[in-house]
Design an enzyme around this catalytic site. Structure first.
Site, PDB file in Angstrom:
ATOM      1  N   LYS A 117       0.709  -1.112  -0.061  1.00 35.30           N
ATOM      2  CA  LYS A 117       0.220   0.089  -0.135  1.00 35.30           C
ATOM      3  C   LYS A 117       0.985   1.402   0.004  1.00 35.30           C
ATOM      4  O   LYS A 117       1.752   1.198   0.765  1.00 35.30           O
ATOM      5  CB  LYS A 117      -0.766   0.084   1.225  1.00 35.30           C
ATOM      6  CG  LYS A 117      -1.826   1.292   1.334  1.00 35.30           C
ATOM      7  CD  LYS A 117      -2.498   1.404   2.657  1.00 35.30           C
ATOM      8  CE  LYS A 117      -3.346   2.765   2.865  1.00 35.30           C
ATOM      9  NZ  LYS A 117      -2.251   4.022   2.744  1.00 35.30           N
TER      10      LYS A 117
ATOM     11  N   THR B 138      -0.076   6.057   5.834  1.00 36.77           N
ATOM     12  CA  THR B 138       0.893   4.916   6.028  1.00 36.77           C
ATOM     13  C   THR B 138       0.761   3.940   4.954  1.00 36.77           C
ATOM     14  O   THR B 138      -0.186   3.613   4.125  1.00 36.77           O
ATOM     15  CB  THR B 138       0.062   4.005   7.398  1.00 36.77           C
ATOM     16  OG1 THR B 138       0.095   5.198   8.369  1.00 36.77           O
ATOM     17  CG2 THR B 138       1.097   2.940   7.654  1.00 36.77           C
TER      18      THR B 138
ATOM     19  N   LEU C  55      -4.311   0.086   7.186  1.00 39.69           N
ATOM     20  CA  LEU C  55      -3.398   1.121   7.443  1.00 39.69           C
ATOM     21  C   LEU C  55      -4.045   2.326   6.988  1.00 39.69           C
ATOM     22  O   LEU C  55      -4.878   2.413   5.975  1.00 39.69           O
ATOM     23  CB  LEU C  55      -2.253   0.720   6.364  1.00 39.69           C
ATOM     24  CG  LEU C  55      -1.287  -0.596   6.515  1.00 39.69           C
ATOM     25  CD1 LEU C  55      -0.495  -0.978   5.533  1.00 39.69           C
ATOM     26  CD2 LEU C  55      -0.669  -0.478   7.913  1.00 39.69           C
ATOM     27  N   ASP C  56      -3.600   3.475   7.884  1.00 41.65           N
ATOM     28  CA  ASP C  56      -4.192   4.830   7.576  1.00 41.65           C
ATOM     29  C   ASP C  56      -3.821   5.267   6.501  1.00 41.65           C
ATOM     30  O   ASP C  56      -2.974   5.018   5.433  1.00 41.65           O
ATOM     31  CB  ASP C  56      -4.068   5.590   8.760  1.00 41.65           C
ATOM     32  CG  ASP C  56      -2.729   6.086   8.981  1.00 41.65           C
ATOM     33  OD1 ASP C  56      -2.115   6.319   8.270  1.00 41.65           O
ATOM     34  OD2 ASP C  56      -2.439   6.317  10.288  1.00 41.65           O
ATOM     35  N   TYR C  57      -4.466   6.517   6.049  1.00 45.64           N
ATOM     36  CA  TYR C  57      -4.269   7.386   4.632  1.00 45.64           C
ATOM     37  C   TYR C  57      -2.918   7.449   4.472  1.00 45.64           C
ATOM     38  O   TYR C  57      -2.452   7.220   3.045  1.00 45.64           O
ATOM     39  CB  TYR C  57      -5.164   8.337   4.519  1.00 45.64           C
ATOM     40  CG  TYR C  57      -5.218   9.212   3.432  1.00 45.64           C
ATOM     41  CD1 TYR C  57      -5.845   8.472   2.201  1.00 45.64           C
ATOM     42  CD2 TYR C  57      -4.450  10.459   3.202  1.00 45.64           C
ATOM     43  CE1 TYR C  57      -6.067   9.341   1.041  1.00 45.64           C
ATOM     44  CE2 TYR C  57      -4.580  11.013   2.048  1.00 45.64           C
ATOM     45  CZ  TYR C  57      -5.422  10.527   0.992  1.00 45.64           C
ATOM     46  OH  TYR C  57      -5.319  10.995  -0.173  1.00 45.64           O
TER      47      TYR C  57
END
Length: 303
Positions: free
Chosen positions: A74, A113, A109-111
């Site tokens: 990601k 990360t 996973l946050d935006y």
């Protein structure tokens, strides 16, 4: 269906109940029956036999179905959700279609990360990897502005009280760096929202880059570029299932035979530990990746 004259231990392993050795122990303990009679080591079974383990029926279909597992690198600038009112890019935009099912993310996973995101077609496998009961390790590479002091490292290891409870790091390793920025490798067993960033905020430090490099026994393959995914081949799915141990009895049937590992250079992204590696950092190995979707702009780097 189960082919004629397969060894009982192999069939049980194929049903995702554990390794062949573990299955032999179950047989010896009298916890396996074939057609209502206690089984014995070396017994051979066919598709018409009724096999039960501790009363649970082992169906032939359990041997056939296998979960699909993707490893996705990601990038920053994508959300792990199918629905976003703001219309931001989603990790699911890049994934291959899945007939009769949908991809399930193992954790989020946050935006801002990046790093390893595991996706699977099997809900029980996803739950097995995420549930706090099992406490799988998550390893992150963290870049911070500033340097951790000895006292701060001790606090990370002993535990820091956040708004939703105490969190501690299993290990903290200095990854080096120059100037104002420094890298650290940390290992936690938590999957709470923004937990790594909040840990460092509690110490008065700002995280300028965050990347997950390992989740449980699976490491991010070093040749997997941002925005790419790789699907684990059956052999590596078997290794993952074996590393996780048997799924709960109510789990959806979803595993493959456990076969002996091959010799030679490893090609699996399953993490292996460096011998003598102090902090126990996992060493990822290579995996073949799919190409990025052409024509799509790369998300901006988090600043």
């Amino acid at each position: 269906m189960i082919s004629p004259s397969q060894k009982l231990q192999k069939v049980l392993a194929q049903a995702g109940l554990g390794s062949r050795r573990a299955m032999e122990e179950l047989v010896r303990a009298g916890r396996v029956t074939v057609n209502g009679e206690p089984a014995h080591i070396g017994a051979r079974v066919g598709s018409s036999d009724v096999i039960r383990v501790e009363g649970r029926l082992v169906r032939a279909a359990e041997v056939q179905r296998a979960p699909r597992v993707l490893l996705y690198h990601k990038p920053e600038g994508e959300i792990v959700s199918r629905d976003d009112p703001a219309g931001r890019a989603s990790v699911f935009d890049r994934l291959p279609p899945l007939r009769g099912a949908r991809w399930l993310a193992v954790g989020r996973l946050d935006y801002n990360t990046s790093g390893l995101l595991i996706l699977t077609s099997d809900g029980e496998l996803a739950n097995r990897m995420m549930h706090p009961r099992y406490g799988l390790e998550r390893e992150y590479a963290v870049r911070v502005r500033g340097k951790l002091s000895g006292d701060q490292i001790a606090r990370l290891r002993s535990g820091i009280e956040l708004g939703d409870g105490n969190v501690h790091c299993e290990s903290v390793a200095d990854g080096g760096g120059e100037g104002a920025n420094r890298w650290y490798r940390i290992v936690i067993r938590e999957g709470r929202n923004r937990v790594v960033r909040r840990l460092f905020e509690a110490l008065g430090l700002t995280v300028s880059r965050l990347m997950r490099v390992r989740y449980g026994p699976v490491a991010l393959p070093p040749r997997l570029k941002r925005g790419q995914y790789v699907e684990l081949p059956p052999r590596e799915v078997r290794e993952l299932l074996a590393a996780l141990g048997p799924l709960p009895a109510a789990a959806h049937p979803s595993s493959l035979p456990l076969l002996p590992k091959g010799e030679g250079k490893p090609s699996s992204p399953l993490a292996t530990r460096e011998r003598g590696g102090g902090e126990g950092i996992a060493r990822p190995v290579t995996a073949r990746a799919r190409r990025e979707i052409p024509g799509r702009p790369r998300p901006r780097q988090a600043r």
